[in-house]
Design a protein around this motif. Sequence first.
Motif, PDB file in Angstrom:
ATOM      1  N   MET A   1      12.816   0.012   7.925  1.00 54.19           N
ATOM      2  CA  MET A   1      11.775  -0.754   8.534  1.00 54.19           C
ATOM      3  C   MET A   1      10.577   0.154   8.769  1.00 54.19           C
ATOM      4  O   MET A   1      10.703   1.251   9.296  1.00 54.19           O
ATOM      5  N   ALA A   2       9.410  -0.273   8.358  1.00 52.58           N
ATOM      6  CA  ALA A   2       8.203   0.534   8.494  1.00 52.58           C
ATOM      7  C   ALA A   2       7.753   0.573   9.944  1.00 52.58           C
ATOM      8  O   ALA A   2       8.000  -0.346  10.730  1.00 52.58           O
ATOM      9  N   LYS A   3       7.091   1.656  10.316  1.00 53.05           N
ATOM     10  CA  LYS A   3       6.580   1.813  11.663  1.00 53.05           C
ATOM     11  C   LYS A   3       5.445   0.820  11.897  1.00 53.05           C
ATOM     12  O   LYS A   3       4.555   0.685  11.062  1.00 53.05           O
ATOM     13  N   GLN A   4       5.476   0.139  13.032  1.00 55.07           N
ATOM     14  CA  GLN A   4       4.448  -0.846  13.324  1.00 55.07           C
ATOM     15  C   GLN A   4       3.159  -0.145  13.717  1.00 55.07           C
ATOM     16  O   GLN A   4       3.164   0.875  14.387  1.00 55.07           O
ATOM     17  N   LYS A   5       2.057  -0.690  13.298  1.00 54.08           N
ATOM     18  CA  LYS A   5       0.746  -0.147  13.639  1.00 54.08           C
ATOM     19  C   LYS A   5       0.028  -1.140  14.533  1.00 54.08           C
ATOM     20  O   LYS A   5       0.027  -2.343  14.272  1.00 54.08           O
ATOM     21  N   PHE A   6      -0.554  -0.639  15.594  1.00 58.01           N
ATOM     22  CA  PHE A   6      -1.276  -1.479  16.529  1.00 58.01           C
ATOM     23  C   PHE A   6      -2.744  -1.086  16.508  1.00 58.01           C
ATOM     24  O   PHE A   6      -3.089   0.094  16.497  1.00 58.01           O
ATOM     25  N   ARG A   7      -3.608  -2.067  16.557  1.00 56.53           N
ATOM     26  CA  ARG A   7      -5.040  -1.809  16.649  1.00 56.53           C
ATOM     27  C   ARG A   7      -5.427  -1.841  18.117  1.00 56.53           C
ATOM     28  O   ARG A   7      -5.118  -2.787  18.832  1.00 56.53           O
TER      29      ARG A   7
END
Length: 178
Positions: A1-7
Amino acid sequence: MAKQKFRINNWAAYNKALVNRGSLIFWLDDSAIQAWYDEPKTSSRGRPQRYSELAISTVLMLKRVFRLTLRAAQGFIDSIFTLMNLPLRCPDYSCVSRRAKSVSIPFKNPTHGEIAHLVIDSTDLKVFGEGEWKVKKHGQEKRRVWRKLHLAVDTDTHEVICADPTASSGRLLASGVC
């Protein structure tokens, strides 16, 4: 699972939240302040105890929560009382050490739960030290130092359950985390 990115849209609130992570607030109830020192009992022999079980258990709890030594916990609690302008003193570390045997503190130890699948693996680790400088200065030597690390990992939580290092000869170096 890819790391989530937050803006991040609100940098001021984000920075304030990061600063507040280090914030520390203590509340002491009036009943806890009144019960800090033990009431002298005339019926028992020996010197009366100065501090109540509440005081001893508070010191032990803060020691465990913040992973402090007894002396550091004593200084920590004394500094809190100074900042709060309270006329209380923390029990001496030797007093806490003696009375810790008789005071029971219900801590919830982290449990692993039921482990359905356990993965065991061993890997070689190269030992760095003065030998690396010598290799750069004088060239490759015939003998290299390696250690073997045996790991047991829970497949569901990816938590390391056990880690045991061994020497290159196969004998156990330390009694790991098991």
